[in-house]
Motif scaffolding. Structure first.
Motif, PDB file in Angstrom:
ATOM      1  N   GLY A 164     -15.258 -42.864  49.062  1.00  0.00           N
ATOM      2  CA  GLY A 164     -14.255 -43.837  48.647  1.00  0.00           C
ATOM      3  C   GLY A 164     -14.099 -44.967  49.647  1.00  0.00           C
ATOM      4  O   GLY A 164     -14.018 -46.144  49.267  1.00  0.00           O
ATOM      5  N   LEU A 165     -14.101 -44.637  50.934  1.00  0.00           N
ATOM      6  CA  LEU A 165     -13.934 -45.667  51.958  1.00  0.00           C
ATOM      7  C   LEU A 165     -15.174 -46.552  52.079  1.00  0.00           C
ATOM      8  O   LEU A 165     -15.066 -47.759  52.314  1.00  0.00           O
ATOM      9  CB  LEU A 165     -13.597 -45.022  53.299  1.00  0.00           C
ATOM     10  CG  LEU A 165     -12.205 -44.358  53.364  1.00  0.00           C
ATOM     11  CD1 LEU A 165     -12.050 -43.573  54.666  1.00  0.00           C
ATOM     12  CD2 LEU A 165     -11.098 -45.395  53.237  1.00  0.00           C
ATOM     13  N   PHE A 166     -16.367 -45.990  51.919  1.00  0.00           N
ATOM     14  CA  PHE A 166     -17.573 -46.825  51.944  1.00  0.00           C
ATOM     15  C   PHE A 166     -17.610 -47.773  50.742  1.00  0.00           C
ATOM     16  O   PHE A 166     -18.040 -48.926  50.859  1.00  0.00           O
ATOM     17  CB  PHE A 166     -18.825 -45.955  52.003  1.00  0.00           C
ATOM     18  CG  PHE A 166     -19.167 -45.480  53.387  1.00  0.00           C
ATOM     19  CD1 PHE A 166     -19.572 -46.385  54.361  1.00  0.00           C
ATOM     20  CD2 PHE A 166     -19.072 -44.145  53.724  1.00  0.00           C
ATOM     21  CE1 PHE A 166     -19.878 -45.954  55.648  1.00  0.00           C
ATOM     22  CE2 PHE A 166     -19.383 -43.699  55.000  1.00  0.00           C
ATOM     23  CZ  PHE A 166     -19.778 -44.608  55.974  1.00  0.00           C
ATOM     24  N   LEU A 167     -17.153 -47.301  49.585  1.00  0.00           N
ATOM     25  CA  LEU A 167     -17.050 -48.206  48.435  1.00  0.00           C
ATOM     26  C   LEU A 167     -16.011 -49.296  48.699  1.00  0.00           C
ATOM     27  O   LEU A 167     -16.189 -50.461  48.302  1.00  0.00           O
ATOM     28  CB  LEU A 167     -16.677 -47.414  47.183  1.00  0.00           C
ATOM     29  CG  LEU A 167     -17.787 -46.539  46.591  1.00  0.00           C
ATOM     30  CD1 LEU A 167     -17.216 -45.637  45.501  1.00  0.00           C
ATOM     31  CD2 LEU A 167     -18.912 -47.399  46.025  1.00  0.00           C
ATOM     32  N   PHE A 168     -14.934 -48.930  49.366  1.00  0.00           N
ATOM     33  CA  PHE A 168     -13.910 -49.892  49.781  1.00  0.00           C
ATOM     34  C   PHE A 168     -14.550 -50.974  50.660  1.00  0.00           C
ATOM     35  O   PHE A 168     -14.286 -52.177  50.505  1.00  0.00           O
ATOM     36  CB  PHE A 168     -12.834 -49.137  50.562  1.00  0.00           C
ATOM     37  CG  PHE A 168     -11.453 -49.734  50.528  1.00  0.00           C
ATOM     38  CD1 PHE A 168     -11.238 -51.069  50.279  1.00  0.00           C
ATOM     39  CD2 PHE A 168     -10.346 -48.929  50.774  1.00  0.00           C
ATOM     40  CE1 PHE A 168      -9.961 -51.615  50.276  1.00  0.00           C
ATOM     41  CE2 PHE A 168      -9.065 -49.444  50.774  1.00  0.00           C
ATOM     42  CZ  PHE A 168      -8.873 -50.796  50.521  1.00  0.00           C
ATOM     43  N   GLY A 170     -17.676 -51.858  50.562  1.00  0.00           N
ATOM     44  CA  GLY A 170     -18.499 -52.675  49.678  1.00  0.00           C
ATOM     45  C   GLY A 170     -17.695 -53.749  48.987  1.00  0.00           C
ATOM     46  O   GLY A 170     -18.127 -54.911  48.879  1.00  0.00           O
ATOM     47  N   CYS A 171     -16.499 -53.387  48.529  1.00  0.00           N
ATOM     48  CA  CYS A 171     -15.596 -54.365  47.926  1.00  0.00           C
ATOM     49  C   CYS A 171     -15.265 -55.472  48.915  1.00  0.00           C
ATOM     50  O   CYS A 171     -15.346 -56.666  48.584  1.00  0.00           O
ATOM     51  CB  CYS A 171     -14.318 -53.659  47.459  1.00  0.00           C
ATOM     52  SG  CYS A 171     -12.938 -54.770  47.123  1.00  0.00           S
ATOM     53  N   GLY A 199     -18.791 -57.662  41.893  1.00  0.00           N
ATOM     54  CA  GLY A 199     -18.886 -56.461  42.712  1.00  0.00           C
ATOM     55  C   GLY A 199     -17.606 -56.064  43.410  1.00  0.00           C
ATOM     56  O   GLY A 199     -17.419 -54.893  43.731  1.00  0.00           O
ATOM     57  N   MET A 200     -16.697 -57.036  43.626  1.00  0.00           N
ATOM     58  CA  MET A 200     -15.437 -56.694  44.291  1.00  0.00           C
ATOM     59  C   MET A 200     -14.755 -55.518  43.599  1.00  0.00           C
ATOM     60  O   MET A 200     -14.445 -54.494  44.209  1.00  0.00           O
ATOM     61  CB  MET A 200     -14.513 -57.916  44.322  1.00  0.00           C
ATOM     62  CG  MET A 200     -14.967 -59.009  45.247  1.00  0.00           C
ATOM     63  SD  MET A 200     -13.794 -60.396  45.337  1.00  0.00           S
ATOM     64  CE  MET A 200     -14.173 -61.254  43.815  1.00  0.00           C
ATOM     65  N   TRP A 201     -14.517 -55.665  42.303  1.00  0.00           N
ATOM     66  CA  TRP A 201     -13.823 -54.601  41.574  1.00  0.00           C
ATOM     67  C   TRP A 201     -14.772 -53.546  41.030  1.00  0.00           C
ATOM     68  O   TRP A 201     -14.358 -52.434  40.725  1.00  0.00           O
ATOM     69  CB  TRP A 201     -12.956 -55.205  40.471  1.00  0.00           C
ATOM     70  CG  TRP A 201     -11.651 -55.652  41.042  1.00  0.00           C
ATOM     71  CD1 TRP A 201     -11.375 -56.805  41.702  1.00  0.00           C
ATOM     72  CD2 TRP A 201     -10.428 -54.898  41.050  1.00  0.00           C
ATOM     73  NE1 TRP A 201     -10.071 -56.834  42.117  1.00  0.00           N
ATOM     74  CE2 TRP A 201      -9.459 -55.680  41.721  1.00  0.00           C
ATOM     75  CE3 TRP A 201     -10.055 -53.663  40.550  1.00  0.00           C
ATOM     76  CZ2 TRP A 201      -8.147 -55.249  41.906  1.00  0.00           C
ATOM     77  CZ3 TRP A 201      -8.744 -53.233  40.726  1.00  0.00           C
ATOM     78  CH2 TRP A 201      -7.823 -54.022  41.400  1.00  0.00           C
ATOM     79  N   LEU A 202     -16.059 -53.854  40.962  1.00  0.00           N
ATOM     80  CA  LEU A 202     -17.055 -52.833  40.648  1.00  0.00           C
ATOM     81  C   LEU A 202     -16.980 -51.710  41.677  1.00  0.00           C
ATOM     82  O   LEU A 202     -17.092 -50.527  41.336  1.00  0.00           O
ATOM     83  CB  LEU A 202     -18.449 -53.467  40.649  1.00  0.00           C
ATOM     84  CG  LEU A 202     -19.631 -52.545  40.327  1.00  0.00           C
ATOM     85  CD1 LEU A 202     -19.639 -52.186  38.858  1.00  0.00           C
ATOM     86  CD2 LEU A 202     -20.946 -53.207  40.730  1.00  0.00           C
ATOM     87  N   PHE A 203     -16.767 -52.077  42.947  1.00  0.00           N
ATOM     88  CA  PHE A 203     -16.628 -51.091  44.022  1.00  0.00           C
ATOM     89  C   PHE A 203     -15.186 -50.620  44.205  1.00  0.00           C
ATOM     90  O   PHE A 203     -14.946 -49.457  44.553  1.00  0.00           O
ATOM     91  CB  PHE A 203     -17.106 -51.690  45.346  1.00  0.00           C
ATOM     92  CG  PHE A 203     -18.576 -51.967  45.412  1.00  0.00           C
ATOM     93  CD1 PHE A 203     -19.503 -51.001  45.064  1.00  0.00           C
ATOM     94  CD2 PHE A 203     -19.033 -53.210  45.829  1.00  0.00           C
ATOM     95  CE1 PHE A 203     -20.870 -51.261  45.136  1.00  0.00           C
ATOM     96  CE2 PHE A 203     -20.391 -53.483  45.907  1.00  0.00           C
ATOM     97  CZ  PHE A 203     -21.315 -52.510  45.552  1.00  0.00           C
ATOM     98  N   TYR A 204     -14.230 -51.522  43.989  1.00  0.00           N
ATOM     99  CA  TYR A 204     -12.857 -51.246  44.432  1.00  0.00           C
ATOM    100  C   TYR A 204     -12.186 -50.130  43.638  1.00  0.00           C
ATOM    101  O   TYR A 204     -11.605 -49.211  44.230  1.00  0.00           O
ATOM    102  CB  TYR A 204     -12.032 -52.527  44.353  1.00  0.00           C
ATOM    103  CG  TYR A 204     -10.619 -52.386  44.880  1.00  0.00           C
ATOM    104  CD1 TYR A 204     -10.387 -51.947  46.174  1.00  0.00           C
ATOM    105  CD2 TYR A 204      -9.524 -52.694  44.087  1.00  0.00           C
ATOM    106  CE1 TYR A 204      -9.094 -51.821  46.670  1.00  0.00           C
ATOM    107  CE2 TYR A 204      -8.235 -52.581  44.573  1.00  0.00           C
ATOM    108  CZ  TYR A 204      -8.026 -52.138  45.858  1.00  0.00           C
ATOM    109  OH  TYR A 204      -6.748 -52.015  46.337  1.00  0.00           O
ATOM    110  N   LEU A 205     -12.235 -50.188  42.306  1.00  0.00           N
ATOM    111  CA  LEU A 205     -11.545 -49.136  41.561  1.00  0.00           C
ATOM    112  C   LEU A 205     -12.155 -47.761  41.807  1.00  0.00           C
ATOM    113  O   LEU A 205     -11.404 -46.803  42.059  1.00  0.00           O
ATOM    114  CB  LEU A 205     -11.486 -49.454  40.063  1.00  0.00           C
ATOM    115  CG  LEU A 205     -10.742 -48.385  39.248  1.00  0.00           C
ATOM    116  CD1 LEU A 205      -9.314 -48.196  39.748  1.00  0.00           C
ATOM    117  CD2 LEU A 205     -10.763 -48.719  37.765  1.00  0.00           C
ATOM    118  N   PRO A 206     -13.502 -47.602  41.768  1.00  0.00           N
ATOM    119  CA  PRO A 206     -14.018 -46.271  42.117  1.00  0.00           C
ATOM    120  C   PRO A 206     -13.592 -45.806  43.493  1.00  0.00           C
ATOM    121  O   PRO A 206     -13.343 -44.615  43.707  1.00  0.00           O
ATOM    122  CB  PRO A 206     -15.545 -46.469  42.029  1.00  0.00           C
ATOM    123  CG  PRO A 206     -15.730 -47.578  41.058  1.00  0.00           C
ATOM    124  CD  PRO A 206     -14.565 -48.503  41.298  1.00  0.00           C
TER     125      PRO A 206
END
Length: 220
Positions: A164-168, A170-171, A199-206
Protein backbone atom coordinates in the motif's frame (compact mmCIF):
# COMPACT_ATOMS: atom_id res chain seq x y z
CA UNK A 1 -15.52 -9.47 15.41
CA UNK A 2 -13.80 -9.69 12.02
CA UNK A 3 -15.63 -7.81 9.27
CA UNK A 4 -16.16 -9.39 5.84
CA UNK A 5 -14.09 -7.29 3.39
CA UNK A 6 -15.84 -8.53 0.23
CA UNK A 7 -18.66 -5.89 0.13
CA UNK A 8 -16.07 -3.19 0.85
CA UNK A 9 -13.86 -4.41 -2.01
CA UNK A 10 -16.79 -4.64 -4.43
CA UNK A 11 -17.89 -1.10 -3.60
CA UNK A 12 -14.35 0.23 -3.97
CA UNK A 13 -13.95 -1.63 -7.25
CA UNK A 14 -17.08 0.02 -8.65
CA UNK A 15 -15.92 3.49 -7.58
CA UNK A 16 -12.47 2.78 -8.99
CA UNK A 17 -13.86 1.77 -12.38
CA UNK A 18 -16.15 4.81 -12.42
CA UNK A 19 -13.52 7.46 -11.80
CA UNK A 20 -10.89 5.82 -14.01
CA UNK A 21 -13.45 5.82 -16.83
CA UNK A 22 -14.03 9.53 -16.25
CA UNK A 23 -10.28 10.22 -16.10
CA UNK A 24 -9.74 8.41 -19.39
CA UNK A 25 -12.76 9.56 -21.38
CA UNK A 26 -13.87 12.83 -19.72
CA UNK A 27 -10.67 14.32 -18.29
CA UNK A 28 -11.09 17.66 -16.57
CA UNK A 29 -14.87 17.36 -16.22
CA UNK A 30 -14.74 17.46 -12.41
CA UNK A 31 -17.27 14.63 -12.24
CA UNK A 32 -14.57 12.32 -10.88
CA UNK A 33 -13.89 14.42 -7.76
CA UNK A 34 -16.87 13.38 -5.60
CA UNK A 35 -16.40 9.74 -6.60
CA UNK A 36 -12.71 9.81 -5.65
CA UNK A 37 -13.42 11.47 -2.32
CA UNK A 38 -16.22 9.00 -1.59
CA UNK A 39 -13.81 6.12 -2.20
CA UNK A 40 -11.46 7.41 0.52
CA UNK A 41 -14.37 8.14 2.85
CA UNK A 42 -15.44 4.52 2.41
CA UNK A 43 -12.00 3.36 3.59
CA UNK A 44 -12.43 5.38 6.77
CA UNK A 45 -16.00 4.16 7.30
CA UNK A 46 -14.92 0.54 6.88
CA UNK A 47 -12.89 0.82 10.08
CA UNK A 48 -15.63 2.49 12.12
CA UNK A 49 -17.08 0.36 14.87
CA UNK A 50 -13.89 -1.70 15.21
CA UNK A 51 -12.34 -2.49 18.12
CA UNK A 52 -9.87 -2.14 20.86
CA UNK A 53 -6.87 -2.96 18.70
CA UNK A 54 -4.40 -0.06 18.91
CA UNK A 55 -2.96 -0.69 15.46
CA UNK A 56 -6.45 -0.44 13.97
CA UNK A 57 -7.21 2.74 15.89
CA UNK A 58 -4.01 4.35 14.66
CA UNK A 59 -4.94 3.45 11.08
CA UNK A 60 -8.40 4.92 11.53
CA UNK A 61 -6.96 8.22 12.77
CA UNK A 62 -4.50 8.21 9.86
CA UNK A 63 -7.38 7.75 7.42
CA UNK A 64 -9.19 10.67 9.05
CA UNK A 65 -6.16 12.86 8.32
CA UNK A 66 -6.03 11.39 4.80
CA UNK A 67 -9.61 12.57 4.32
CA UNK A 68 -8.60 16.01 5.58
CA UNK A 69 -5.64 16.13 3.18
CA UNK A 70 -7.82 15.11 0.24
CA UNK A 71 -10.38 17.73 1.21
CA UNK A 72 -7.73 20.43 0.71
CA UNK A 73 -5.87 18.92 -2.24
CA UNK A 74 -8.70 17.31 -4.21
CA UNK A 75 -12.07 18.76 -3.27
CA UNK A 76 -11.20 22.38 -2.45
CA UNK A 77 -8.06 22.43 -4.64
CA UNK A 78 -6.50 25.06 -2.40
CA UNK A 79 -4.59 25.41 0.89
CA UNK A 80 -2.04 22.92 -0.39
CA UNK A 81 0.30 23.45 2.54
CA UNK A 82 -2.44 22.34 4.94
CA UNK A 83 -3.09 19.31 2.74
CA UNK A 84 0.55 18.24 2.67
CA UNK A 85 0.87 18.90 6.41
CA UNK A 86 -2.08 16.55 6.97
CA UNK A 87 -0.28 13.88 4.96
CA UNK A 88 2.79 14.44 7.17
CA UNK A 89 0.62 13.58 10.19
CA UNK A 90 -0.53 10.44 8.35
CA UNK A 91 3.07 9.31 7.94
CA UNK A 92 3.84 9.98 11.60
CA UNK A 93 0.92 7.74 12.56
CA UNK A 94 2.19 4.99 10.25
CA UNK A 95 5.63 5.43 11.79
CA UNK A 96 4.09 4.78 15.21
CA UNK A 97 2.39 1.64 13.85
CA UNK A 98 5.69 0.39 12.47
CA UNK A 99 7.64 1.21 15.63
CA UNK A 100 5.15 -0.71 17.75
CA UNK A 101 5.48 -3.70 15.42
CA UNK A 102 9.25 -3.67 14.94
CA UNK A 103 10.34 -2.30 18.32
CA UNK A 104 13.41 -0.62 16.81
CA UNK A 105 15.27 1.96 18.93
CA UNK A 106 13.76 5.39 18.34
CA UNK A 107 17.22 6.97 18.12
CA UNK A 108 18.18 4.78 15.12
CA UNK A 109 14.82 5.35 13.44
CA UNK A 110 14.91 9.12 13.80
CA UNK A 111 18.55 9.35 12.70
CA UNK A 112 17.82 7.43 9.49
CA UNK A 113 14.67 9.40 8.72
CA UNK A 114 16.32 12.71 9.49
CA UNK A 115 19.20 11.84 7.18
CA UNK A 116 16.85 10.86 4.36
CA UNK A 117 14.89 14.09 4.75
CA UNK A 118 18.12 16.11 4.75
CA UNK A 119 19.25 14.49 1.47
CA UNK A 120 15.97 15.29 -0.27
CA UNK A 121 15.91 18.84 1.07
CA UNK A 122 19.50 19.37 -0.06
CA UNK A 123 18.60 18.09 -3.53
CA UNK A 124 15.65 20.47 -3.66
CA UNK A 125 17.88 23.34 -2.64
CA UNK A 126 20.47 22.44 -5.28
CA UNK A 127 17.75 22.49 -7.95
CA UNK A 128 16.51 25.88 -6.73
CA UNK A 129 12.96 24.72 -6.04
CA UNK A 130 12.97 24.80 -2.24
CA UNK A 131 10.03 27.02 -1.33
CA UNK A 132 8.07 26.23 1.89
CA UNK A 133 5.50 23.97 0.16
CA UNK A 134 8.19 22.04 -1.70
CA UNK A 135 10.23 21.63 1.50
CA UNK A 136 7.20 20.26 3.34
CA UNK A 137 6.44 17.94 0.43
CA UNK A 138 9.99 16.58 0.39
CA UNK A 139 9.84 16.04 4.15
CA UNK A 140 6.57 14.16 3.74
CA UNK A 141 7.89 12.04 0.86
CA UNK A 142 11.02 11.11 2.79
CA UNK A 143 8.88 9.72 5.62
CA UNK A 144 6.56 7.88 3.22
CA UNK A 145 9.60 6.25 1.61
CA UNK A 146 11.05 5.28 4.99
CA UNK A 147 7.71 3.84 6.11
CA UNK A 148 7.38 1.77 2.94
CA UNK A 149 10.80 0.14 3.35
CA UNK A 150 10.30 -0.34 7.09
CA UNK A 151 6.98 -2.12 6.48
CA UNK A 152 8.71 -4.34 3.92
CA UNK A 153 11.31 -5.31 6.51
CA UNK A 154 8.58 -6.71 8.79
CA UNK A 155 8.03 -9.67 6.48
CA UNK A 156 4.59 -11.21 6.15
CA UNK A 157 3.05 -9.02 8.87
CA UNK A 158 3.93 -5.83 7.05
CA UNK A 159 3.48 -7.03 3.46
CA UNK A 160 0.04 -5.55 2.85
CA UNK A 161 0.98 -2.21 4.39
CA UNK A 162 4.26 -2.18 2.43
CA UNK A 163 2.51 -2.71 -0.91
CA UNK A 164 0.00 0.00 0.00
CA UNK A 165 2.77 2.45 0.86
CA UNK A 166 4.75 1.70 -2.32
CA UNK A 167 1.59 2.33 -4.35
CA UNK A 168 1.20 5.57 -2.37
CA UNK A 169 4.72 6.49 -3.52
CA UNK A 170 3.72 5.72 -7.11
CA UNK A 171 0.83 8.15 -6.79
CA UNK A 172 3.09 10.86 -5.38
CA UNK A 173 5.66 10.39 -8.13
CA UNK A 174 2.88 10.92 -10.68
CA UNK A 175 1.77 14.06 -8.83
CA UNK A 176 5.36 15.30 -8.77
CA UNK A 177 5.76 14.75 -12.49
CA UNK A 178 2.55 16.68 -13.22
CA UNK A 179 3.69 19.55 -10.99
CA UNK A 180 7.15 19.68 -12.55
CA UNK A 181 5.89 19.72 -16.13
CA UNK A 182 5.62 23.55 -16.34
CA UNK A 183 9.13 23.94 -14.87
CA UNK A 184 10.81 21.37 -17.13
CA UNK A 185 9.01 21.66 -20.48
CA UNK A 186 11.83 19.94 -22.42
CA UNK A 187 12.54 17.11 -19.97
CA UNK A 188 12.47 13.66 -21.64
CA UNK A 189 10.55 12.22 -18.69
CA UNK A 190 7.51 14.29 -19.70
CA UNK A 191 6.71 11.61 -22.25
CA UNK A 192 5.15 9.88 -19.22
CA UNK A 193 2.90 12.85 -18.40
CA UNK A 194 -0.32 11.42 -19.97
CA UNK A 195 0.12 8.28 -17.88
CA UNK A 196 0.93 10.29 -14.74
CA UNK A 197 -2.30 12.27 -15.05
CA UNK A 198 -4.29 9.04 -14.78
CA UNK A 199 -1.72 7.19 -12.70
CA UNK A 200 -2.18 9.38 -9.64
CA UNK A 201 -5.47 7.76 -8.71
CA UNK A 202 -4.68 4.51 -10.51
CA UNK A 203 -2.17 3.99 -7.68
CA UNK A 204 -3.79 6.01 -4.91
CA UNK A 205 -7.06 4.20 -4.26
CA UNK A 206 -5.49 0.71 -4.24
CA UNK A 207 -2.89 2.07 -1.82
CA UNK A 208 -5.55 3.30 0.58
CA UNK A 209 -7.58 0.09 0.31
CA UNK A 210 -4.53 -2.03 1.16
CA UNK A 211 -3.57 0.27 4.04
CA UNK A 212 -7.14 0.01 5.33
CA UNK A 213 -7.06 -3.80 5.15
CA UNK A 214 -3.70 -3.83 6.94
CA UNK A 215 -5.29 -2.23 10.02
CA UNK A 216 -4.90 -4.38 13.10
CA UNK A 217 -2.44 -6.78 11.47
CA UNK A 218 0.88 -5.35 12.69
CA UNK A 219 0.31 -5.89 16.40
CA UNK A 220 -2.40 -5.75 19.08
Amino acid sequence: MRRNPVPFLIAEGCLYAAFLGLDLFLPGSGLDVPIKYLSILLCFCYLLGHSRNTDLRLTRVALAFTLLADLFLLVLDRWYTAGVASFCVVQVLYLIRLQRAGRRPWAHTLAFRGGLAAVLLAAGGALGVLDPLTALTLLYFSQLTANAFTALSLGRRGRMLAVGLFLFMGCDLCVGLCNLAPLLPEAPVLVLLPFAQVGMWLFYLPSQVLITLSAGKLCD
